[in-house]
Design a protein around this motif. Structure first.
Motif, PDB file in Angstrom:
ATOM      1  N   GLY A 160       0.801  -1.223   0.000  1.00 37.73           N
ATOM      2  CA  GLY A 160       0.000   0.000   0.000  1.00 37.73           C
ATOM      3  C   GLY A 160       0.828   1.264   0.000  1.00 37.73           C
ATOM      4  O   GLY A 160       0.288   2.364   0.204  1.00 37.73           O
ATOM      5  N   TYR A 213       4.129   7.482   1.396  1.00 39.90           N
ATOM      6  CA  TYR A 213       2.965   7.214   2.239  1.00 39.90           C
ATOM      7  C   TYR A 213       2.746   5.713   2.310  1.00 39.90           C
ATOM      8  O   TYR A 213       3.028   4.983   1.349  1.00 39.90           O
ATOM      9  CB  TYR A 213       1.705   7.852   1.637  1.00 39.90           C
ATOM     10  N   LEU A 214       2.220   5.249   3.433  1.00 39.47           N
ATOM     11  CA  LEU A 214       1.808   3.863   3.596  1.00 39.47           C
ATOM     12  C   LEU A 214       0.435   3.871   4.242  1.00 39.47           C
ATOM     13  O   LEU A 214       0.262   4.448   5.331  1.00 39.47           O
ATOM     14  CB  LEU A 214       2.810   3.094   4.460  1.00 39.47           C
ATOM     15  N   ASN A 215      -0.527   3.297   3.544  1.00 39.10           N
ATOM     16  CA  ASN A 215      -1.917   3.319   4.021  1.00 39.10           C
ATOM     17  C   ASN A 215      -2.375   4.746   4.327  1.00 39.10           C
ATOM     18  O   ASN A 215      -2.952   5.029   5.370  1.00 39.10           O
ATOM     19  CB  ASN A 215      -2.077   2.414   5.255  1.00 39.10           C
ATOM     20  N   ASP A 216      -2.055   5.634   3.389  1.00 47.48           N
ATOM     21  CA  ASP A 216      -2.478   7.037   3.429  1.00 47.48           C
ATOM     22  C   ASP A 216      -1.813   7.861   4.525  1.00 47.48           C
ATOM     23  O   ASP A 216      -2.227   8.997   4.779  1.00 47.48           O
ATOM     24  CB  ASP A 216      -4.011   7.162   3.559  1.00 47.48           C
ATOM     25  N   GLN A 217      -0.791   7.312   5.171  1.00 49.68           N
ATOM     26  CA  GLN A 217      -0.064   8.051   6.202  1.00 49.68           C
ATOM     27  C   GLN A 217       1.382   8.237   5.758  1.00 49.68           C
ATOM     28  O   GLN A 217       2.017   7.294   5.303  1.00 49.68           O
ATOM     29  CB  GLN A 217      -0.101   7.306   7.543  1.00 49.68           C
ATOM     30  N   ASN A 246       7.432   1.456  10.871  1.00 49.23           N
ATOM     31  CA  ASN A 246       7.343   0.778   9.582  1.00 49.23           C
ATOM     32  C   ASN A 246       8.718   0.330   9.087  1.00 49.23           C
ATOM     33  O   ASN A 246       8.958   0.245   7.883  1.00 49.23           O
ATOM     34  CB  ASN A 246       6.699   1.706   8.550  1.00 49.23           C
TER      35      ASN A 246
END
Length: 298
Positions: A160, A213-217, A246
């Motif tokens: 993602g 970004y990862l999962n919208d963060q 992460n």
């Protein structure tokens, strides 16, 4: 006494105006930290006037430099003296003074991280004990290293991850994300946190690179400033931040790979060498990405 010391420091140099300095930079080249607009904007933010000096030979301008008193302009030491420590962050930026290839001039103003490009032009230099970390060309990385970086990027994207250009964000958005991820990564506040949005706005014309970004963060960000000189491209990696939660996806490493590869591609399209500086060669991770090169001080 002060005027006597200044006369000694400036012996052989002549005051010039900002336009003459800008012309010298555009002819002879320089780096991010000596770019006319970078100097003008950050000095304006600090409220410290810049004194521009030129070295003339046979009536022609052969070298130029921006100064703050006895230091080169944008000096951390001068910011401290004016109670403006950490107002902005240029890291340990490579200093390339605009000088003609055949110029030779003494520099008596205090400076560190003077480029090896100026080593034969500036009289009175001393090599610094620590070197500068300049990013290697893509071909200088091993096949295994490149394979692993591409694999990490693929795994991140499959989980993602999304890569976004920094300039898709406003200066205020960049400041919030950078301050947060820097704090998470290092455990203390980013230099000049209170002024980040203003600095990023002033430096927007020079900002480059991406964030992840990862999962919208947002999980990884790097502050990169880039200028194009006549003979080369100068790029400064000022600092970065990453979410340590992460770590399994190595977003910081992936971002370094993306940003360096993109910068090399752009520089080669211009048919110019790239001076992509990670600053002082003081951390093990920089050795993975960079070659150590000599730098000088006055």
């Amino acid at each position: 006494m002060l005027s006597h010391l200044r006369a000694w420091r400036e012996r052989g140099w002549t005051p010039i105006d900002a336009a003459e300095y800008a012309d010298a930079w555009q002819r002879f080249g320089g780096s991010v930290a000596t770019h006319p607009q970078v100097v003008e904007r950050l000095a304006g933010l600090a409220g410290i006037a810049v004194r521009y000096l030129g070295w003339f030979t046979d009536g022609g301008l052969q070298a130029a430099m921006p100064t703050w008193g006895r230091h080169l302009a944008l000096s951390k030491d001068v910011l401290k003296q004016h109670d403006k420590r950490g107002l902005f962050d240029l890291g340990n930026a490579e200093i390339i003074l605009p000088m003609a290839a055949t110029a030779q001039a003494p520099v008596r103003h205090r400076a560190r991280y003077l480029s090896s490009l100026n080593a034969t032009q500036v009289l009175g230099l001393r090599e610094q004990p620590e070197g500068l970390a300049l990013a290697r060309e893509p071909e200088q990385y091993s096949k295994k290293f490149r394979y692993n970086q591409r694999r990490e990027q693929r795994l991140l994207e499959e989980a993602g991850g999304l890569v976004r250009p920094m300039l898709e964000l406003s200066a205020a958005e960049q400041a919030v994300i950078y301050a947060d991820l820097f704090q998470r990564r290092w455990g203390f506040e980013a230099t000049g946190k209170a002024h980040l949005a203003e600095v990023f706005s002033l430096m927007r014309d020079f900002m480059t690179g991406s964030l992840i970004y990862l999962n919208d963060q947002p999980v990884a960000i790097q502050v990169l400033y880039r200028v194009e000189a006549p003979q080369w491209v100068s790029l400064e990696y000022i600092n970065g931040g990453v979410d340590p939660q992460n770590r399994e996806f190595s977003p910081g490493s992936v971002l370094s790979f993306i940003n360096t590869q993109t910068a090399w591609t752009e520089a080669r399209a211009l048919d110019k060498p790239l001076r992509y500086s990670f600053g002082r060669a003081d951390r093990e991770y920089k050795d993975r990405w960079c070659n150590r090169v000599p730098v000088y001080q006055v």
